[in-house]
Motif scaffolding. Structure first.
Motif, PDB file in Angstrom:
ATOM      1  N   GLY A  34       0.816  -1.208   0.000  1.00  9.21           N
ATOM      2  CA  GLY A  34       0.000   0.000   0.000  1.00  9.21           C
ATOM      3  C   GLY A  34       0.849   1.256   0.000  1.00  9.21           C
ATOM      4  N   ALA A  35       1.839   1.309   0.879  1.00  8.56           N
ATOM      5  CA  ALA A  35       2.714   2.481   0.959  1.00  8.56           C
ATOM      6  C   ALA A  35       3.475   2.684  -0.349  1.00  8.56           C
ATOM      7  N   LEU A  36       3.911   1.604  -0.954  1.00  6.11           N
ATOM      8  CA  LEU A  36       4.632   1.696  -2.217  1.00  6.11           C
ATOM      9  C   LEU A  36       3.727   2.216  -3.334  1.00  6.11           C
ATOM     10  N   ALA A  37       2.471   1.816  -3.329  1.00  6.77           N
ATOM     11  CA  ALA A  37       1.526   2.317  -4.337  1.00  6.77           C
ATOM     12  C   ALA A  37       1.369   3.832  -4.215  1.00  6.77           C
ATOM     13  N   GLY A  38       1.298   4.331  -2.991  1.00  5.28           N
ATOM     14  CA  GLY A  38       1.217   5.776  -2.782  1.00  5.28           C
ATOM     15  C   GLY A  38       2.495   6.479  -3.213  1.00  5.28           C
ATOM     16  N   ALA A  39       3.643   5.893  -2.897  1.00  2.22           N
ATOM     17  CA  ALA A  39       4.921   6.494  -3.270  1.00  2.22           C
ATOM     18  C   ALA A  39       5.081   6.565  -4.787  1.00  2.22           C
ATOM     19  N   ARG A  40       4.558   5.571  -5.486  1.00  4.00           N
ATOM     20  CA  ARG A  40       4.649   5.584  -6.956  1.00  4.00           C
ATOM     21  C   ARG A  40       3.880   6.753  -7.561  1.00  4.00           C
ATOM     22  N   ILE A  41       2.760   7.128  -6.943  1.00  4.17           N
ATOM     23  CA  ILE A  41       1.993   8.289  -7.413  1.00  4.17           C
ATOM     24  C   ILE A  41       2.865   9.538  -7.316  1.00  4.17           C
ATOM     25  N   PHE A  42       3.530   9.720  -6.172  1.00  4.55           N
ATOM     26  CA  PHE A  42       4.406  10.875  -5.995  1.00  4.55           C
ATOM     27  C   PHE A  42       5.605  10.816  -6.943  1.00  4.55           C
ATOM     28  N   TYR A  43       6.178   9.640  -7.105  1.00  2.00           N
ATOM     29  CA  TYR A  43       7.324   9.461  -7.998  1.00  2.00           C
ATOM     30  C   TYR A  43       6.984   9.935  -9.410  1.00  2.00           C
ATOM     31  N   ASP A  44       5.852   9.464  -9.932  1.00  2.00           N
ATOM     32  CA  ASP A  44       5.456   9.825 -11.292  1.00  2.00           C
ATOM     33  C   ASP A  44       5.224  11.327 -11.426  1.00  2.00           C
ATOM     34  N   GLU A  45       4.603  11.930 -10.421  1.00  3.76           N
ATOM     35  CA  GLU A  45       4.313  13.366 -10.481  1.00  3.76           C
ATOM     36  C   GLU A  45       5.598  14.194 -10.365  1.00  3.76           C
ATOM     37  N   ILE A  46       6.505  13.803  -9.485  1.00  6.71           N
ATOM     38  CA  ILE A  46       7.776  14.523  -9.361  1.00  6.71           C
ATOM     39  C   ILE A  46       8.563  14.412 -10.660  1.00  6.71           C
ATOM     40  N   LEU A  47       8.564  13.238 -11.245  1.00  8.28           N
ATOM     41  CA  LEU A  47       9.256  13.023 -12.518  1.00  8.28           C
ATOM     42  C   LEU A  47       8.688  13.941 -13.600  1.00  8.28           C
ATOM     43  N   MET A  48       7.372  14.041 -13.654  1.00  8.05           N
ATOM     44  CA  MET A  48       6.726  14.891 -14.654  1.00  8.05           C
ATOM     45  C   MET A  48       7.038  16.368 -14.404  1.00  8.05           C
ATOM     46  N   ARG A  49       6.984  16.806 -13.139  1.00  8.62           N
ATOM     47  CA  ARG A  49       7.226  18.215 -12.820  1.00  8.62           C
ATOM     48  C   ARG A  49       8.696  18.594 -12.922  1.00  8.62           C
TER      49      ARG A  49
END
Length: 134
Positions: A34-49
């Protein structure tokens, strides 16, 4: 004379399943997934920004999701961090600026934009693990 209350369980297997699923939901594996799924959301957004800051590719290649055992509690809390390795030491300078350069934040805005979606991803992942029973 005191009246005694009684109850009966109509479907004892369902109660066993509920208890088993509760144990799975609080297992280390479910919490980490669960925690990793949440971290992946942030990872993708940081990568995009961070995309406008990619010149050499170091920033993109240096973005990591890491498990933080010091901030985790076995069976209760799993903590992951989205961070950069030392190759992109300048990520902090971009985020906060310097005396000679204005800040170009991309990490905090990514967090603010996706914290709700990340929370939903954590819940959905744990529910998926519970429903699959693994």
């Amino acid at each position: 004379m005191a009246k005694r209350n009684s109850f009966s369980v109509e479907n004892p297997e369902a109660l066993t399943d509920v208890l088993r699923n509760a144990a799975v939901a609080t297992s280390e594996s479910a919490l980490r997934q669960g925690a990793l799924a949440g971290a992946r959301i942030f990872y993708d957004e940081i990568l995009m920004r961070a995309w406008p800051h990619f010149r050499t590719g170091n920033l993109q290649e240096s973005l990591l999701i890491v498990y933080v055992p010091e901030d985790s509690v076995t069976g209760a809390l799993a903590t992951y961090s989205v961070t950069f390795n030392q190759k992109a030491w300048y990520a902090r300078l971009l985020e906060y600026g310097t005396s000679k350069m204005a800040a170009k934040p991309f990490i905090r805005p990514a967090f603010e934009a996706k914290k709700g979606q990340a929370a939903i991803a954590v819940i959905n992942q744990i529910q998926e693990v519970v429903s699959s029973g693994s």
